[in-house]
Design a protein around this motif. Structure first.
Motif, PDB file in Angstrom:
ATOM      1  N   GLU A  91       0.834  -1.198   0.000  1.00 50.61           N
ATOM      2  CA  GLU A  91       0.000   0.000   0.000  1.00 50.61           C
ATOM      3  C   GLU A  91       0.870   1.249   0.000  1.00 50.61           C
ATOM      4  O   GLU A  91       1.876   1.323   0.699  1.00 50.61           O
ATOM      5  CB  GLU A  91      -0.899  -0.017   1.234  1.00 50.61           C
ATOM      6  CG  GLU A  91      -1.780   1.207   1.370  1.00 50.61           C
ATOM      7  CD  GLU A  91      -2.524   1.207   2.692  1.00 50.61           C
ATOM      8  OE1 GLU A  91      -3.680   0.769   2.704  1.00 50.61           O
ATOM      9  OE2 GLU A  91      -1.929   1.641   3.712  1.00 50.61           O
ATOM     10  N   SER A  92       0.463   2.234  -0.775  1.00 47.13           N
ATOM     11  CA  SER A  92       1.172   3.507  -0.829  1.00 47.13           C
ATOM     12  C   SER A  92       0.139   4.623  -0.965  1.00 47.13           C
ATOM     13  O   SER A  92      -0.897   4.449  -1.619  1.00 47.13           O
ATOM     14  CB  SER A  92       2.144   3.535  -2.010  1.00 47.13           C
ATOM     15  OG  SER A  92       2.801   4.790  -2.106  1.00 47.13           O
ATOM     16  N   ILE A  93       0.413   5.747  -0.330  1.00 48.81           N
ATOM     17  CA  ILE A  93      -0.491   6.900  -0.408  1.00 48.81           C
ATOM     18  C   ILE A  93       0.198   8.005  -1.196  1.00 48.81           C
ATOM     19  O   ILE A  93       1.312   8.414  -0.868  1.00 48.81           O
ATOM     20  CB  ILE A  93      -0.875   7.410   0.985  1.00 48.81           C
ATOM     21  CG1 ILE A  93      -1.607   6.311   1.772  1.00 48.81           C
ATOM     22  CG2 ILE A  93      -1.760   8.651   0.878  1.00 48.81           C
ATOM     23  CD1 ILE A  93      -1.968   6.720   3.189  1.00 48.81           C
TER      24      ILE A  93
ATOM     25  N   VAL B 272      -4.892   6.239  -2.649  1.00 47.58           N
ATOM     26  CA  VAL B 272      -4.263   5.047  -2.094  1.00 47.58           C
ATOM     27  C   VAL B 272      -4.102   4.031  -3.225  1.00 47.58           C
ATOM     28  O   VAL B 272      -5.074   3.687  -3.904  1.00 47.58           O
ATOM     29  CB  VAL B 272      -5.106   4.440  -0.958  1.00 47.58           C
ATOM     30  CG1 VAL B 272      -4.381   3.246  -0.341  1.00 47.58           C
ATOM     31  CG2 VAL B 272      -5.405   5.495   0.099  1.00 47.58           C
ATOM     32  N   VAL B 273      -2.870   3.576  -3.436  1.00 45.80           N
ATOM     33  CA  VAL B 273      -2.568   2.648  -4.524  1.00 45.80           C
ATOM     34  C   VAL B 273      -1.716   1.499  -4.001  1.00 45.80           C
ATOM     35  O   VAL B 273      -1.262   1.507  -2.852  1.00 45.80           O
ATOM     36  CB  VAL B 273      -1.815   3.363  -5.681  1.00 45.80           C
ATOM     37  CG1 VAL B 273      -2.656   4.484  -6.263  1.00 45.80           C
ATOM     38  CG2 VAL B 273      -0.465   3.896  -5.193  1.00 45.80           C
ATOM     39  N   LEU B 274      -1.509   0.522  -4.860  1.00 45.15           N
ATOM     40  CA  LEU B 274      -0.570  -0.565  -4.601  1.00 45.15           C
ATOM     41  C   LEU B 274       0.618  -0.390  -5.524  1.00 45.15           C
ATOM     42  O   LEU B 274       0.461  -0.141  -6.722  1.00 45.15           O
ATOM     43  CB  LEU B 274      -1.231  -1.927  -4.851  1.00 45.15           C
ATOM     44  CG  LEU B 274      -2.359  -2.308  -3.892  1.00 45.15           C
ATOM     45  CD1 LEU B 274      -3.030  -3.590  -4.377  1.00 45.15           C
ATOM     46  CD2 LEU B 274      -1.830  -2.497  -2.473  1.00 45.15           C
TER      47      LEU B 274
ATOM     48  N   ALA C 242       0.821   2.445   5.365  1.00 42.68           N
ATOM     49  CA  ALA C 242       1.380   3.531   4.556  1.00 42.68           C
ATOM     50  C   ALA C 242       1.018   4.883   5.162  1.00 42.68           C
ATOM     51  O   ALA C 242       0.009   5.024   5.869  1.00 42.68           O
ATOM     52  CB  ALA C 242       0.859   3.443   3.130  1.00 42.68           C
ATOM     53  N   SER C 243       1.833   5.866   4.891  1.00 40.44           N
ATOM     54  CA  SER C 243       1.539   7.228   5.339  1.00 40.44           C
ATOM     55  C   SER C 243       2.107   8.217   4.339  1.00 40.44           C
ATOM     56  O   SER C 243       3.014   7.898   3.569  1.00 40.44           O
ATOM     57  CB  SER C 243       2.128   7.496   6.732  1.00 40.44           C
ATOM     58  OG  SER C 243       3.540   7.449   6.689  1.00 40.44           O
ATOM     59  N   ALA C 244       1.565   9.413   4.337  1.00 41.02           N
ATOM     60  CA  ALA C 244       2.030  10.467   3.444  1.00 41.02           C
ATOM     61  C   ALA C 244       1.667  11.807   4.046  1.00 41.02           C
ATOM     62  O   ALA C 244       0.772  11.912   4.899  1.00 41.02           O
ATOM     63  CB  ALA C 244       1.416  10.313   2.052  1.00 41.02           C
ATOM     64  N   VAL C 245       2.364  12.838   3.613  1.00 43.79           N
ATOM     65  CA  VAL C 245       2.108  14.198   4.074  1.00 43.79           C
ATOM     66  C   VAL C 245       1.513  14.992   2.918  1.00 43.79           C
ATOM     67  O   VAL C 245       2.088  15.052   1.832  1.00 43.79           O
ATOM     68  CB  VAL C 245       3.401  14.868   4.571  1.00 43.79           C
ATOM     69  CG1 VAL C 245       3.152  16.333   4.910  1.00 43.79           C
ATOM     70  CG2 VAL C 245       3.950  14.128   5.785  1.00 43.79           C
TER      71      VAL C 245
END
Length: 346
Positions: free
Chosen positions: A30-32, A50-52, A129-132
């Motif tokens: 998972e990636s954001i 949100v993607v893979l 996953a996390s993102a800013v």
């Protein structure tokens, strides 16, 4: 009677879930992807997806200096995660939300106290996953803003001819893309004259191109701002999304979210910007200060439409209750004409 999504959308959801399970078994994670949002003292609009992605990104990510040599197709190497759960974290406030069927996050949340200016909001996925996400909070007394198209307004893409668009999007390296002359200077000057004012980019392009566009505007000195793209493919009501409806909806959402701002609407005459901006200016004249249309050259018109078109010779036109319109072939020309319109009102 409950309505069901269009069958193509249901098929896409099933396919996405099947692909997602397969990719996760193969080690995709998972990636954001965070997008730039905007807000006021009352609410914030948070945008992300949100993607893979493969854990090593298939070896695509090299040194940061090599990013400008990425070919467009690399921006599309990911798979959407269907309806994932995400938590928006603002200081000590945690807000659980659910993304849509294609993994997109587009929510409005209450502003817990962020002051005017730029802030970072954290998004956390259920898979770790996390993102800013950067968010521009606009002060309540700001009454000026810019809405800008992207294709053939700030960047020469030769749309909408399908083969040329595909070449630009999937094959051409990022450093080969050309900026429209004078547009960066125009936006820099307008925003310098109105501190704290926002610039919002509205485009019919796909969200997948967001990272490339972000790097492009930074490289060419174009001010940063929220970007409102669209998602290609089936919707809940049909096979494809309407680009005109997307832009029309974005304009009305901006009028609702930022009611005190009168916008300078900037686009080009290669597609439908003049008609859409005139429609919005007639329906909501209190939200439009001026309309600026970049004139494509006859050669650009030929590539866009297949036939050369005559560039309008008039310099400005308006109806009694509609914001004036100016046209010029580049940002410097538009700036000269806008200066005559905007200075007496400031």
């Amino acid at each position: 009677m409950a309505s069901r999504p269009f069958f193509a959308a249901r098929l896409e959801d099933r396919f996405s879930r099947l692909v997602g399970r397969t990719l996760e078994r193969r080690g995709w994670e998972e990636s954001i992807i965070s997008y730039t949002g905007y807000g006021t003292s009352e609410q914030l609009r948070i945008l992300a997806r949100v993607v893979l992605r493969p854990s090593d990104d298939l070896g695509i990510v090299q040194a940061a200096s090599a990013l400008i040599y990425r070919r467009g197709w690399r921006n599309f190497i990911n798979a959407s995660k269907v309806s994932p759960r995400v938590t928006v974290v603002i200081d000590d406030v945690r807000i659980p939300i659910e993304a849509d069927r294609n993994g997109y996050v587009d929510v409005r949340v209450r502003n817990p106290g962020l002051t005017p200016g730029w802030h970072n909001v954290t998004l956390e996925g259920e898979g770790g996953a996390s993102a800013v996400a950067p968010v521009q909070v606009i002060a309540d007394d700001v009454d000026f803003g810019i809405v800008s198209d992207i294709d053939d307004t700030i960047i020469s893409t030769w749309l909408p001819r399908p083969l040329i668009a595909a070449w630009n999007s999937f094959v051409l390296t990022e450093q080969a893309r050309q900026a429209v002359p004078g547009m960066a200077r125009l936006y820099q000057k307008l925003l310098a004259e109105h501190p704290g004012a926002p610039i919002i980019f509205v485009s019919t392009g796909a969200w997948n191109t967001y990272p490339m566009i972000q790097r492009f505007i930074a490289r060419h000195g174009i001010p940063n701002g929220a970007m409102l793209f669209t998602d290609w493919g089936p919707t809940n009501t049909g096979w494809f999304r309407s680009g005109q409806d997307h832009k029309r909806r974005c304009l009305h959402e901006l009028a609702r979210d930022l009611p005190g701002i009168r916008w300078v609407l900037v686009g080009d005459d290669g597609q439908h910007d003049p008609e859409l901006y005139a429609e919005f200016a007639s329906l909501r004249p209190e939200h439009v200060r001026a309309r600026a249309i970049r004139q494509l050259t006859p050669g650009e018109h030929a590539l866009a439409h297949g036939l050369p078109m005559e560039v309008p010779a008039h310099e400005a036109e308006w109806a009694p209750d509609m914001a004036p319109e100016v046209r010029a072939p580049d940002g410097d020309g538009l700036g000269d004409k806008l200066r005559e319109l905007l200075t007496p009102q400031d």
